[in-house]
Design a protein around this motif. Structure first.
Motif: not given
Length: 197
Positions: A92-105
């Protein structure tokens, strides 16, 4: 620059209601429960590992996860809960962190809300621009949970006590929405919060 805030709160604190207010106000919404369901779908590593750990008995006839059965195993046994979390949390963490990173970019000026019930337990707070916690008086939380899920007081308390306390979540958050009152009161709290984001 886009911003992303984590939203958390205890069981039956009104997270869905608050998320609906964010949706109505055109915020971009992400949901950790959706991610949690995705990582244990048929054919995923998550479901394979859960089946290895808990046996074929936790599957429904069509091969999907029997959530009710799994819940009855883990909610009353801390050791089993820890085993389940050891499997699902990293996925779950891996997926969430990918979403956050994409969002911040993203160069768009959007404000996104990511609802994560176990935000502090999973140490997600440092990845967000801020954390919003929904607070509800413990007695009201118990009544709402019993009514919503048709639970006995004993089972409802077990579920509440398996989570971090409302007070601790409240103290660790950057923003707090008190949902102990009615919808009109919640809307006032919500509007006050949005003005600060």
């Amino acid at each position: 620059m886009s911003k992303i805030y984590g939203l958390t709160g205890g069981i039956a604190s009104g997270k869905s209601t608050v998320l609906n207010l964010f949706r109505q106000n055109k915020f971009v919404i992400y949901d950790a429960d959706y991610v949690a369901r995705e990582v244990v779908k048929v054919g995923t590593v998550g479901l394979q590992q859960i089946t290895q750990q808990f046996g074929e008995g936790i599957l429904l006839p069509e091969g999907t996860l029997n959530r009710k059965k799994l819940s009855s195993i883990v909610f009353s046994d801390q050791e089993q809960l820890a085993k389940l979390n050891a499997i699902t949390r990293p996925l779950i963490k891996k997926e969430i962190l990918q979403t956050i990173e994409t969002n911040k970019k993203s160069s768009e000026k959007t404000i996104s809300i990511f609802e994560i019930p176990l935000l502090f337990e999973g140490n997600y707070q440092n990845y967000f621009d801020g954390v919003i916690s929904i607070y509800v008086e413990p007695q009201i939380q118990l009544q709402r949970l019993m009514k919503r899920n048709g639970l006995t007081k004993k089972v409802a308390l077990e579920q509440i006590n398996s989570q971090m306390s409302m007070d601790e979540k409240k103290n660790r958050a950057d923003f707090v929405i008190d949902n102990s009152g009615d919808l009109a009161n919640l809307t006032k709290e919500f509007n006050k919060l949005v003005a600060q984001l």
